[in-house]
Design an enzyme around this catalytic site. Structure first.
Site, mmCIF file in Angstrom:
data_model
loop_
_atom_site.group_PDB
_atom_site.id
_atom_site.type_symbol
_atom_site.label_atom_id
_atom_site.label_comp_id
_atom_site.label_asym_id
_atom_site.label_seq_id
_atom_site.Cartn_x
_atom_site.Cartn_y
_atom_site.Cartn_z
ATOM 1 N N LYS A 138 0.828 -1.200 0.000
ATOM 2 C CA LYS A 138 0.000 0.000 0.000
ATOM 3 C C LYS A 138 0.866 1.255 0.000
ATOM 4 O O LYS A 138 0.681 2.153 -0.823
ATOM 5 C CB LYS A 138 -0.930 -0.014 1.219
ATOM 6 C CG LYS A 138 -1.967 1.075 1.199
ATOM 7 C CD LYS A 138 -2.887 0.966 2.417
ATOM 8 C CE LYS A 138 -3.778 -0.256 2.294
ATOM 9 N NZ LYS A 138 -4.277 -0.727 3.596
ATOM 10 N N ARG A 173 -3.113 2.918 8.595
ATOM 11 C CA ARG A 173 -3.388 1.626 7.967
ATOM 12 C C ARG A 173 -2.139 0.754 7.943
ATOM 13 O O ARG A 173 -1.028 1.253 7.836
ATOM 14 C CB ARG A 173 -3.847 1.813 6.517
ATOM 15 C CG ARG A 173 -5.226 2.393 6.337
ATOM 16 C CD ARG A 173 -5.544 2.413 4.840
ATOM 17 N NE ARG A 173 -6.953 2.637 4.581
ATOM 18 C CZ ARG A 173 -7.479 3.837 4.291
ATOM 19 N NH1 ARG A 173 -6.709 4.906 4.254
ATOM 20 N NH2 ARG A 173 -8.770 3.936 4.041
ATOM 21 N N GLY A 232 -7.851 -7.579 5.079
ATOM 22 C CA GLY A 232 -8.705 -7.662 6.258
ATOM 23 C C GLY A 232 -8.063 -8.317 7.456
ATOM 24 O O GLY A 232 -8.705 -8.485 8.492
ATOM 25 N N MET A 235 -5.382 -7.279 9.214
ATOM 26 C CA MET A 235 -4.817 -6.388 10.235
ATOM 27 C C MET A 235 -5.704 -5.164 10.446
ATOM 28 O O MET A 235 -6.730 -4.998 9.793
ATOM 29 C CB MET A 235 -3.399 -6.011 9.839
ATOM 30 C CG MET A 235 -2.437 -7.197 10.073
ATOM 31 S SD MET A 235 -0.773 -6.796 9.610
ATOM 32 C CE MET A 235 -0.945 -6.608 7.860
ATOM 33 N N ARG A 289 -3.662 -1.338 -6.692
ATOM 34 C CA ARG A 289 -2.926 -2.610 -6.625
ATOM 35 C C ARG A 289 -3.393 -3.476 -7.782
ATOM 36 O O ARG A 289 -4.449 -3.230 -8.362
ATOM 37 C CB ARG A 289 -3.179 -3.316 -5.288
ATOM 38 C CG ARG A 289 -4.644 -3.568 -5.036
ATOM 39 C CD ARG A 289 -4.887 -4.106 -3.653
ATOM 40 N NE ARG A 289 -6.316 -4.172 -3.391
ATOM 41 C CZ ARG A 289 -6.860 -4.388 -2.195
ATOM 42 N NH1 ARG A 289 -6.082 -4.518 -1.133
ATOM 43 N NH2 ARG A 289 -8.159 -4.455 -2.045
ATOM 44 N N HIS A 339 -6.472 -43.331 -3.154
ATOM 45 C CA HIS A 339 -6.934 -44.011 -4.363
ATOM 46 C C HIS A 339 -8.071 -43.234 -5.013
ATOM 47 O O HIS A 339 -8.073 -42.969 -6.214
ATOM 48 C CB HIS A 339 -7.386 -45.435 -4.004
ATOM 49 C CG HIS A 339 -7.910 -46.198 -5.181
ATOM 50 N ND1 HIS A 339 -9.241 -46.225 -5.506
ATOM 51 C CD2 HIS A 339 -7.278 -46.920 -6.115
ATOM 52 C CE1 HIS A 339 -9.405 -46.955 -6.598
ATOM 53 N NE2 HIS A 339 -8.225 -47.396 -6.989
ATOM 54 N N ARG A 366 2.277 -49.700 -19.235
ATOM 55 C CA ARG A 366 2.895 -50.338 -18.063
ATOM 56 C C ARG A 366 2.288 -51.722 -17.871
ATOM 57 O O ARG A 366 1.068 -51.873 -17.878
ATOM 58 C CB ARG A 366 2.653 -49.496 -16.820
ATOM 59 C CG ARG A 366 3.328 -50.073 -15.585
ATOM 60 C CD ARG A 366 3.171 -49.168 -14.397
ATOM 61 N NE ARG A 366 1.808 -49.191 -13.895
ATOM 62 C CZ ARG A 366 1.367 -48.409 -12.905
ATOM 63 N NH1 ARG A 366 2.189 -47.551 -12.333
ATOM 64 N NH2 ARG A 366 0.130 -48.482 -12.502
ATOM 65 N N SER A 373 10.677 -43.721 -16.251
ATOM 66 C CA SER A 373 9.554 -42.865 -15.889
ATOM 67 C C SER A 373 9.465 -42.868 -14.373
ATOM 68 O O SER A 373 9.278 -43.919 -13.756
ATOM 69 C CB SER A 373 8.265 -43.384 -16.516
ATOM 70 O OG SER A 373 7.201 -42.513 -16.194
ATOM 71 N N CYS A 412 5.469 -39.935 -14.212
ATOM 72 C CA CYS A 412 4.070 -40.285 -14.427
ATOM 73 C C CYS A 412 3.309 -40.364 -13.109
ATOM 74 O O CYS A 412 2.211 -40.882 -13.043
ATOM 75 C CB CYS A 412 3.938 -41.584 -15.196
ATOM 76 S SG CYS A 412 4.663 -42.999 -14.360
ATOM 77 N N TYR A 465 10.005 -35.422 -20.514
ATOM 78 C CA TYR A 465 8.575 -35.099 -20.543
ATOM 79 C C TYR A 465 7.962 -35.307 -19.168
ATOM 80 O O TYR A 465 8.565 -35.942 -18.294
ATOM 81 C CB TYR A 465 7.834 -35.954 -21.585
ATOM 82 C CG TYR A 465 7.769 -37.421 -21.244
ATOM 83 C CD1 TYR A 465 6.755 -37.920 -20.409
ATOM 84 C CD2 TYR A 465 8.723 -38.309 -21.718
ATOM 85 C CE1 TYR A 465 6.713 -39.254 -20.065
ATOM 86 C CE2 TYR A 465 8.688 -39.653 -21.382
ATOM 87 C CZ TYR A 465 7.680 -40.126 -20.548
ATOM 88 O OH TYR A 465 7.644 -41.443 -20.199
#
Lengths: 894, 894
Positions: free
Chosen positions: B28, B98, B107, B109, B354, B470, B632, B782, B849, B869
């Site tokens: 601020k 402030r 909000g 403080m 801001r 899961h 897999r 992987s 993965c 990747y």
């Protein structure tokens, strides 16, 4: 191969090998050469090298061409030395063909004797021996053995023929058969072979020899040899040598004999010739057990006090010669020798010498006495003893002479043997013990709830779990025999029966378990309790002067601690406080704490545990009398303390005066999919710091009390389990430090203590530097290799048995990683942990308190990795002491 | 501190700070200085630095001495600029006090307005404002706020007094009160304070100021601020600044106003001034909601079409000025601004600017349009978007305007919202779906047996399990909304009811879950499905030009694969073949295989699975049309495929025509204490190579079929799970190679494929070099970071929720390690694995993965660690693409 020698001769003035060539000639061939070099009476012969074996397999089971010439030449030389000729009908040379690998593989491969006999040479043998019966008996033995081993004819065929023949002729024993009978048998045998194979039994002696050589090389790859190698970590690449040696005959009448001799007693180690022999016999007759072998020495005959006759008496000359040879060989090889000899018409021949197998008791005595006799050094004596073998000494074992009815075999999980009535619950075990009955606790698998029952039982038998299952680990710690993972057991808890195959035992029936072999036997079996000899004490004291590693024990109870001190532990490396929580008077308070709905409730329950836990520690500190005691704070998941069976839950609810639903809810709340990776270790102390506070207070108050009582300082090391981050360590350590300050101020006394950590998860290793750094960092590390192995390999030790069995069979693992540290994986992590810890704190104390702490190979690893100490179950302390000394000696030799 | 400046001025020609000093002046204060530097109309003021805050705490909540002089001097300067004097009864300067920290903490403080009023200066304010009611209303507001914030008097006290007063005087609303009323209220308020504190309300304006400064600094450590900081990873050390600023009044009559403005629409991103204001009001009135704020622009008034009046119409001059200021500020800050302004008697004052918060949709549009407008670069546009926010775009969400009845809150486990009837079993979900009904599957926790039910459900709700349980993982993979670990739920499977507190719902009752917030709502709630805007597509295309990491998807089904392609995946990084095994027509064959007593039985069952598995792969290969597909081999423990409930076991036994006892025995045999560390992964393939053979055959036959059908090449990568040793890799790879050779020879066709491995256990990492070395070594890695995290940390993701909650609260972990890679532990291992793999194979393809593949911070880690990747669930592909681009941009900037 190109240009290298394929065949090495041995015999008078023709030997071109020696004991140093064991890799090339195998143990047997090398020692025959060595004996010949020493001028001892060895029948001449030659050895075909292990390189030929490898070439044989590389070439698709074909022998290299260049071998033929070398073998023929060698055969000629032997013939000259023996004064006979191979294949010569007038004066035939007969040979034995034997395997011999670098490592001893007793009985695994094939042997052929009397090779060189055919319809013509047998007549020469008759003439030479002057004994027709002997010659035809030898011929039929040769046909039988050769057909079985080389030609693949089932040996049952020959036994049937012989049996038929005896029946038809009204004969009973082989000794009833005369020369004429054996002649007919030879004809029948040859006919049978011809019929079976569609070709006659080979009469060409050269064909016989090449067939035999091929068969012996071929036997390197037979199933039992491969299995043996896998079990004994023998490389397939080593190959076997083949020794071809002139036959000598111990069965050429009353002046001939055959026998085996040990230069010292292989059972007791006593320095005295030991062995047995048979007059007029071949080696196989000693084994066959039809005739009773006689002791070698007059002293031994006196000792057995029966109607025996010693070699010393019947063939005094040969005996004196044998004694001299034995002494010479023992001095030469600097170890107790196991010797095979034959006396042919009064002439002593040495057929084999090798270091003799012996009991652990004998090994200890021989090593110590040989060192005292100046034959070997004390260091060598230390290195001669297999540390793992000591286990055997410390537990009762089944009398080898006892009769046994085998029910099934499981894993040899904790050594020693025990007989007792079977019971199926821990409570039943406790009840039976109270009535003075010995029981074997039989469980599908054990859990911490069974601890009191395991204590009460004389042995533990489980149907599931591996070498490091809960049952195995706890049993070893307690020194209780245990057979684990006996998968063939079917346990019916309702009927309280145990079924193996067609046998069903009920509660109260007696079984015997042998935790050293994994055998489960029906009924009570005769035991023996070996005593700790003076040699044991002497050798251990020598070992202690050489080792650099400290040896502590994992001990949770005063009984454990006393046992540990008795076996020479230098402190407690792991006191698992939770084991104290399972005792009957405490478990109630522990359960109250776990069931409490808030901190206040937990504190109340803990306050009733405090005096009990303090009293435990006072006893431990007093017993350990100034030696360090490492106490690990509460580690296991809390649900292990709660009852899981409905009727137990009801009983506990009634006990605590609470609703059973509350217990069930808490059990469900605390239940975990993977308890190994769950809410345990320091995680408990972080969520419930009041538990840490109680335990720390119990420790400090106990230390002050014990110091005051004994006047001796107490060395306290508090160990935090499952730490993976410095922040965890700091949070728990801060509670401990605050408690120490409070106790110190209450009692107006100061005291020392250290706070350290288990290193038991991969992340603990990676963060080791951070965890140990600075004054408030960990003062010591103790590697918890059980958990570190489980997490590094992703392998639950409770579930690993079938996987490990398969992996060992496939050669993926050479050893069980829960027994011997997996150096390529877990070991690398341990080294990283040591390095990172010592980098920030060069004098960091580093120990190991997993099961591996009592495994010789793992102790050697810890030595090499720069550990400060190992800690193991009390019964393994002597093993660790010896293994540590050996590691130090080996590494100082480079 | 020594010698450094404690106070920074701002205002016309006196500003000595700017936006660059945000750490010192807070957001601020720095922005007020910046605006003043720009010559914008900012009421003069000064900012006390964050260093003073730190000094305040270091000094035990005392302000440094040297501050007093600087503040007094600054106050004088402000007075001069404002043409008034602080504490001057004739022409008093009033100020606001402030807080303002480096990070926005809305909000959290304290703030005090109208400071400087007392019994004397209030008269000056009356004169200055020409409005007695305004002045006394301001005074009573000040007393109320100051007493609450600085003096600690409960604000309820003042509300009671005011309420009483209104009752006694027959008044209803605050607006009914006249100047005289407020005067009396002021007296009552002061009396109450004096009585409460035993001393009068401070009349000395300097005392008021110092009290307020201390209170604002003090509020840095209030509970809600501390909690906010912990939740937002804001360091306690940053401290807050305090800005003291001359008051301007929007409540000085009809020519005064106050409001907020966004330079663009924060909901849609449209480039158009957006905001609201109130005539004759203070900021707090806008928030209080008693009067309805009005839109700023005429366009907005037209859009809402109601009886509103715009600032544009009522104060055209001030509006034009505001528009100009807004445009200036946006261009200056190069971002959409959120502005607070006050108009005092026609004069516009800027109170704050801001960067404005915005929806993800708006963020995308603003970034793309600002780049197109030349305000920012495309690279900056890419970096402006929070990748995690995209999640929101891709799933339906609850309409913010909808009415909601909250039942409970769990973990926001998989984003999106869904309404449906509750069902308690997977089968019930499937049945309901078949009848066209939407259901929410409610489970204590899910297991692989529930997969078909999860597919059939529109959402999943569990009482247990964490963000990577899961349920959570599978739901995210499927793109199903999921709320996990809603611990307050009590599920009664027998009664088929769900209880939360006093509410009990039965099967068929409707709930709505919001997987983005974790909320569980009663009944059906209004949804909205955000559409993918053009800006999304544009930004993603920009991102793709910058990223170096490939982005693949974890996809097990054609539906997943299509979704993945739609979101721009460049291949499948993980196809879990086991998911295919759970479908109704296959599970029977799978169970037959598991229950088979020998290899023959297994092969028979596998042969019926082969055509189904092959058909699956054909579809996948066709959809992926030439992009790589990593398959897999079977990974989960076999017991996951068997039924565990007695009635299910009976049904399956009847189905398969076998004895139920056989099923139960097999379930017991296969049950494990720690299934995570058990018989799974390549261990299954080593014990049962026939499974590998079937899967390999299905893959190769499918690849050939798909190639033939489409004419496009198929890129197959076969991945072995849970490998920890080269020997395992070789054993399984050999079966695959043999199968490939067989298929190739059967069909007389050649094809390419690669064999690689998961790296998901610490030992896999340590052995990475060995596993990848040579031509027959792994062709790709992987990283399975779910399992790697579990084992490295010793933390089961199914059980971790309570531990992680506590650890986050204790600050031990800053982030959930199952969401964001634990760089200090797991991350180090990953780097070791990359290094060892690439050392032996420099071009080794390396991916991830685990769940982390879709987490922006983890994607950045993978970029930095040199991965090839990342692979993540289809719904996270856009997130990964953006995160990868940001990582590339950030690392190229250094």
């Amino acid at each position: 191969m190109a240009g290298s020698k394929l065949v090495y001769l041995f015999g008078p003035e023709m030997t071109d090998g020696d004991a140093g060539l064991v890799e090339l000639l195998g143990g047997k061939g090398a020692n025959l050469a060595e004996m010949a070099q020493l001028g001892l009476p060895v029948p001449p012969g030659f050895t075909i090298t292990t390189e030929v074996c490898n070439a044989y397999y590389k070439g698709g089971r074909k022998l290299p061409e260049e071998l033929r010439g070398e073998v023929e030449a060698a055969l000629d030389r032997i013939g000259v030395a023996a004064g006979r000729k191979f294949g010569d009908p007038g004066n035939p040379l007969l040979v034995s063909v034997r395997s011999g690998s670098r490592a001893s593989m007793p009985g695994m491969m094939d042997t052929i004797l009397d090779l060189g006999l055919n319809d013509e040479t047998v007549a020469g043998l008759v003439r030479h021996a002057g004994d027709e019966r002997f010659a035809y008996d030898s011929y039929r033995r040769f046909i039988q053995m050769y057909s079985d081993v080389v030609l693949g004819v089932d040996h049952g065929l020959f036994e049937d023929i012989l049996e038929n023949f005896k029946n038809l002729n009204g004969l009973q024993l082989d000794t009833d058969l005369e020369a004429e009978h054996w002649k007919k048998i030879v004809v029948l045998f040859k006919d049978a072979v011809a019929k079976e194979l569609d070709q006659p039994f080979p009469q060409d002696t050269a064909d016989q020899l090449w067939g035999a050589i091929g068969a012996v090389f071929g036997s390197w790859e037979n199933t039992r040899a491969k299995t043996y190698r896998r079990l004994h970590s023998i490389s397939d690449d080593w190959g076997t040598a083949v020794s071809v040696q002139a036959m000598v005959f111990g069965n050429m009448g009353e002046t001939s004999a055959t026998g085996v001799a040990f230069t010292r007693d292989p059972s007791t180690g006593e320095h005295q010739l030991y062995g047995e022999y048979l007059i007029n016999a071949q080696g196989e007759d000693v084994v066959a057990g039809i005739r009773t072998p006689q002791p070698l020495t007059a002293v031994a005959v006196q000792a057995v006090g029966r109607d025996y006759v010693s070699l010393e008496e019947v063939m005094p000359e040969a005996f004196v010669q044998l004694v001299a040879v034995c002494e010479r060989l023992e001095r030469h090889y600097r170890d107790m020798q196991d010797i095979e000899f034959t006396i042919e018409r009064g002439q002593l021949w040495m057929l084999q010498t090798r270091s003799g197998k012996r009991t652990v008791e004998a090994a200890l005595r021989i090593a110590v006495e040989m060192a005292n006799e100046g034959i070997i050094t004390k260091e060598e004596a230390i290195l001669r003893i297999d540390p793992a073998g000591l286990d055997h000494l410390l537990h009762p074992t089944i009398d080898p002479a006892a009769e046994k009815e085998l029910l099934t075999t499981g894993l040899p999980a904790s050594p020693g043997a025990a007989s007792g009535e079977i019971v199926f619950t821990a409570d039943a075990a406790v009840d039976a013990k109270a009535q003075g009955r010995d029981v074997i606790l039989v469980r599908l698998e054990t859990s911490p709830e069974d601890i009191h029952g395991m204590h009460a039982a004389v042995g533990i038998l489980t149907a599931r779990g591996g070498m490091t299952s809960h049952a195995a680990v706890v049993a070893r710690g307690m020194g209780r025999p245990c057979v684990a993972g006996a998968g063939a057991l079917r346990i019916d808890l309702v009927a309280k029966t145990l079924t193996v195959g067609r046998v069903t035992l009920k509660s109260g029936d007696v079984v015997t378990i042998d935790g050293g072999t994994g055998e489960v036997l029906k009924g009570r079996v005769q035991m023996r309790r070996p005593e700790l000899s003076g040699a044991f004490g002497t050798l251990m004291s020598w070992a202690d002067t050489h080792r650099r590693l400290g040896v502590r024990a994992n001990a949770d109870t005063p009984r454990d601690a006393e046992q540990a001190c008795h076996f020479g532990a230098e402190g407690i490396g792991l006191c698992r406080t939770e084991h104290m929580f399972f005792e009957a008077d405490r478990i109630i308070a522990v359960r109250k704490m776990i069931l409490a709905s808030d901190e206040g409730g937990r504190r109340e329950a803990l306050s009733s545990l405090l005096p009990m836990q303090r009293a435990d520690f006072v006893r431990l500190f007093e017993i350990m009398a100034g030696m360090p005691v490492t106490i690990r704070l509460l580690d296991p998941p809390l649900h292990e303390f709660l009852p899981h069976q409905p009727h137990e839950q009801e009983a506990v609810a009634a006990d605590l005066g609470i609703d059973v639903a509350r217990i069930r809810r808490r059990v469900i709340e605390l239940s975990e999919v993977n308890p190994m990776l769950g809410f345990r270790g320091c995680r408990i102390g972080i969520l419930y710091p009041e538990i840490v506070e109680m335990q720390a207070r119990a420790i400090f108050e106990a230390a002050l009390a014990a110091e005051q009582a004994s006047g001796q300082p107490v060395v306290v090391e508090i160990m935090l389990p499952l730490v993976i981050d410095r922040a965890e360590f700091d949070l728990v350590a801060e509670v401990i430090r605050e408690t120490a300050a409070a106790v110190s101020s209450e009692q107006d006394k100061t005291f020392d203590y250290q706070i350290g950590t288990m290193v038991e998860l991969p992340r603990s290793v990676l963060r080791a530097g951070d965890i140990a750094s600075g004054e408030t960092g960990a003062a010591f590390f103790s590697f918890g290799t059980n958990d570190l192995t489980q997490t590094t390999m992703g392998l639950s030790r409770d579930d690993a048995a079938p996987i490990l069995n398969s992996y060992t069979a496939h050669g993926i693992f050479l050893a069980d990683p829960f027994v011997t540290i997996d150096e390529d994986g877990v070991g690398e992590l341990m080294k990283i942990g040591v390095e990172r810890g010592r980098k920030v704190k060069p004098d960091l104390k580093i120990g190991i308190c997993g099961e591996h702490g009592g495994d010789p190979a793992s102790v050697a690893f810890c030595h090499d990795a720069g550990f400060t100490y190992v800690s193991c179950s009390p019964f393994r302390v002597p093993i660790a002491r010896l293994a540590a000394a050996q590691a130090a000696l080996r590494s100082s030799r480079g």
